[in-house]
Scaffold this motif. Structure first.
Motif, PDB file in Angstrom:
ATOM      1  N   VAL A  96      20.719   4.878 -54.451  1.00 26.27           N
ATOM      2  CA  VAL A  96      21.481   3.634 -54.637  1.00 26.27           C
ATOM      3  C   VAL A  96      22.959   3.871 -54.934  1.00 26.27           C
ATOM      4  N   LEU A  97      23.388   5.128 -54.986  1.00 26.26           N
ATOM      5  CA  LEU A  97      24.749   5.438 -55.410  1.00 26.26           C
ATOM      6  C   LEU A  97      25.749   5.475 -54.261  1.00 26.26           C
ATOM      7  N   GLY A  98      25.307   5.915 -53.075  1.00 32.95           N
ATOM      8  CA  GLY A  98      26.221   6.028 -51.945  1.00 32.95           C
ATOM      9  C   GLY A  98      27.047   7.292 -51.950  1.00 32.95           C
ATOM     10  N   LYS A  99      26.484   8.381 -52.462  1.00 33.80           N
ATOM     11  CA  LYS A  99      27.227   9.639 -52.505  1.00 33.80           C
ATOM     12  C   LYS A  99      26.621  10.691 -51.572  1.00 33.80           C
TER      13      LYS A  99
ATOM     14  N   PRO B 122      25.845  -0.746 -47.671  1.00 30.36           N
ATOM     15  CA  PRO B 122      27.005  -0.784 -48.569  1.00 30.36           C
ATOM     16  C   PRO B 122      26.845  -1.711 -49.767  1.00 30.36           C
ATOM     17  N   TYR B 123      25.977  -2.722 -49.670  1.00 30.73           N
ATOM     18  CA  TYR B 123      25.782  -3.599 -50.816  1.00 30.73           C
ATOM     19  C   TYR B 123      24.869  -2.982 -51.873  1.00 30.73           C
ATOM     20  N   THR B 124      24.143  -1.921 -51.523  1.00 37.60           N
ATOM     21  CA  THR B 124      23.244  -1.297 -52.493  1.00 37.60           C
ATOM     22  C   THR B 124      23.999  -0.665 -53.659  1.00 37.60           C
TER      23      THR B 124
ATOM     24  N   MET C 144      33.720   1.402 -49.853  1.00 39.79           N
ATOM     25  CA  MET C 144      32.419   0.760 -50.016  1.00 39.79           C
ATOM     26  C   MET C 144      32.519  -0.749 -49.799  1.00 39.79           C
ATOM     27  N   ARG C 145      33.534  -1.361 -50.416  1.00 32.48           N
ATOM     28  CA  ARG C 145      33.746  -2.796 -50.270  1.00 32.48           C
ATOM     29  C   ARG C 145      34.121  -3.150 -48.832  1.00 32.48           C
ATOM     30  N   ILE C 146      34.972  -2.340 -48.209  1.00 34.46           N
ATOM     31  CA  ILE C 146      35.364  -2.581 -46.822  1.00 34.46           C
ATOM     32  C   ILE C 146      34.145  -2.470 -45.907  1.00 34.46           C
ATOM     33  N   ALA C 147      33.311  -1.453 -46.122  1.00 37.55           N
ATOM     34  CA  ALA C 147      32.104  -1.271 -45.311  1.00 37.55           C
ATOM     35  C   ALA C 147      31.196  -2.491 -45.398  1.00 37.55           C
ATOM     36  N   ALA C 148      31.128  -3.089 -46.591  1.00 40.21           N
ATOM     37  CA  ALA C 148      30.249  -4.241 -46.794  1.00 40.21           C
ATOM     38  C   ALA C 148      30.680  -5.450 -45.968  1.00 40.21           C
ATOM     39  N   GLU C 149      31.941  -5.473 -45.532  1.00 34.16           N
ATOM     40  CA  GLU C 149      32.452  -6.618 -44.775  1.00 34.16           C
ATOM     41  C   GLU C 149      32.690  -6.287 -43.305  1.00 34.16           C
ATOM     42  N   MET C 150      32.103  -5.198 -42.820  1.00 35.80           N
ATOM     43  CA  MET C 150      32.335  -4.769 -41.440  1.00 35.80           C
ATOM     44  C   MET C 150      31.216  -5.146 -40.484  1.00 35.80           C
TER      45      MET C 150
ATOM     46  N   VAL D  22      26.013  -1.191 -40.459  1.00 37.16           N
ATOM     47  CA  VAL D  22      26.948  -0.295 -41.151  1.00 37.16           C
ATOM     48  C   VAL D  22      26.261   0.357 -42.346  1.00 37.16           C
ATOM     49  N   ARG D  23      26.448   1.649 -42.486  1.00 34.75           N
ATOM     50  CA  ARG D  23      26.006   2.365 -43.680  1.00 34.75           C
ATOM     51  C   ARG D  23      27.229   3.022 -44.317  1.00 34.75           C
ATOM     52  N   TYR D  24      27.080   3.336 -45.604  1.00 33.55           N
ATOM     53  CA  TYR D  24      28.218   3.878 -46.356  1.00 33.55           C
ATOM     54  C   TYR D  24      27.775   5.110 -47.138  1.00 33.55           C
ATOM     55  N   GLN D  25      28.677   6.061 -47.275  1.00 32.15           N
ATOM     56  CA  GLN D  25      28.538   7.127 -48.257  1.00 32.15           C
ATOM     57  C   GLN D  25      29.902   7.787 -48.436  1.00 32.15           C
ATOM     58  N   SER D  26      29.964   8.763 -49.331  1.00 29.31           N
ATOM     59  CA  SER D  26      31.218   9.453 -49.617  1.00 29.31           C
ATOM     60  C   SER D  26      31.016  10.949 -49.501  1.00 29.31           C
TER      61      SER D  26
END
Length: 431
Positions: free
Chosen positions: A17-20, A26-28, A328-334, A338-342
């Motif tokens: 749930v962290l996105g790392k 992205p909302y997780t 993360m916030r930008i990904a949530a609105e794309m 879309v998936r997100y991580q860092s």
């Protein structure tokens, strides 16, 4: 779980749930910070006037964390609750992993909140107001650059936000340093996971008595762990290279976000200076509730531009190191797919076992500081049609190429190298 390449601590809990370390909806990760905010709201007595509404919101948050397809609805309902704490609160997120977690927790409160995250970046023009060490980490020095000298000087409670508490020593070191310079009566330690032993918990009680303070701990999951032995792994080749040598093109894009910049430089471990300005309200330099509206507008502006660049069905948005929250916030609105991580500086052994947390890894010298190795985990070749890597500030092209060389072997069709820029900034990575 996964095995760290670290003599001080051999294991890592790989958060879903962290996105790392794992690509997530992205909302997780945004919802994980929001859930901690709701726990804090209840702990500080904010639910007294809300009846059963808080229980409903908490149930929604838990459901959204378990079922990612419901994460956005749960997050928006929490944000729409416009929570206000009974007193002003300062949030501090720990670099690098909890910078976005702390920001998303802080962002849930409509007013009377402030936020800053620690950093490991050296900014010669600024002086760190607090500093401390994280014993088990491979990078121990935490700095805290508050532009507003009064940010930490009040008596309001301080909420320390980390992804995981194992011994609690990082929080203890931080509290000692803050208390020696900016004394107050109350601290809260918030985390996704809390694995403290009874002896570790007693160390908090001892610190309370020693300093005359109160420390409260909040977490989404609490338990105890015992680790024995050493990892037994069949190590795989890292890098995730496809069997067919096809490389996706790298497209450089400057996205105008309209946000305010801070004209300070950074210095890497070799002393090389990067003169490119920082984002003022990323969290690194402190921000207040009244800054959120401008930040929201900048995020929406950047997301709209990147949404217009999308061509594929699936996309990965990649934050870099400490720069997690805005990507993360930008990904949530794309849009959908879309998936997100860092990327991360945490070295982890990969292994292909199904019950193991890191299946593949790619390593490269950091664009911020080539003396530091960064890693991208759990991204397979062709898993995403497009990869968007978001940079907070301009960097020399020669520094970013090791990362893009890896990404263009992972992306199915295209890599977007995205530099966030104010409306007045001219594009063009330096040589």
């Amino acid at each position: 779980m996964a095995a760290r390449i670290n003599k001080k601590r051999s294991f890592l809990f790989v958060s879903k749930v962290l996105g790392k370390h794992i690509p997530v909806h992205p909302y997780t990760p945004l919802l994980s910070g929001a859930a901690l905010a709701l726990l804090l709201y209840q702990e500080m007595g904010g639910e007294a006037a809300d009846g059963g509404r808080m229980d409903k919101l908490l149930n929604q948050a838990v459901h959204g964390l378990i079922h990612p397809e419901h994460a956005e609805a749960a997050y928006r309902d929490l944000l729409g609750a416009r929570l206000v704490l009974p007193e002003r609160v300062l949030f501090i997120g720990f670099a690098e992993t909890a910078t976005a977690l702390g920001h998303s927790m802080y962002h849930m409160f409509a007013k009377d909140a402030s936020y800053i995250h620690t950093t490991r970046e050296d900014i010669p023009e600024l002086v760190s107001v607090v500093s401390f060490e994280e014993e088990h980490s491979h990078a121990v020095d935490h700095l805290c650059y508050a532009l507003n000298a009064e940010l930490l000087s009040g008596e309001e409670p301080v909420v320390l936000v980390d992804d995981e508490i194992t011994t609690g020593n990082t929080a203890i070191n931080t509290i000692r340093d803050i208390q020696s310079k900016f004394p107050r009566k109350e601290y809260v330690v918030a985390s996704l996971l809390d694995w403290r032993s009874s002896a570790n918990i007693q160390a908090y009680r001892g610190l309370e008595q020693e300093l005359g303070i109160r420390i409260r701990a909040l977490s989404l999951l609490q338990g105890t762990i015992e680790v024995k032995g050493t990892p037994q792994l069949s190590l795989v080749e890292t890098g995730g290279k496809p069997s067919i040598a096809i490389e996706a093109p790298v497209i450089l894009t400057y996205v105008q976000d309209g946000l305010e910049r801070l004209n300070v430089t950074s210095a890497d471990s070799s002393g090389e200076i990067n003169p490119s300005p920082y984002l003022k309200h990323s969290g690194r330099f402190g921000l207040e509730s009244q800054d959120n509206k401008q930040l929201d507008q900048g995020i929406a502006q950047a997301a709209a531009q990147l949404r217009g660049l999308r061509e594929g069905r699936t996309a990965l948005v990649l934050g870099v190191g400490e720069f997690m929250y805005l990507p993360m916030r930008i990904a949530a609105e794309m849009g959908e797919g879309v998936r997100y991580q860092s990327s991360t500086r945490s070295p982890i052994h990969p292994d292909r076992r199904s019950d193991y947390g890191v299946h593949c890894a790619a390593a490269y010298p950091s664009a911020v500081d080539p003396g530091i190795t960064n890693y991208i985990y759990n991204v397979e070749p062709g898993q995403y049609d497009e990869i968007f890597v978001l940079l907070e500030r301009d960097v020399p092209r020669r520094r970013i190429e090791p990362m893009t060389d890896i990404l263009k072997r992972l992306a199915g069709s295209k890599v977007h190298l995205v530099v966030l820029a104010s409306d007045s900034e001219e594009g063009g990575l330096t040589g």
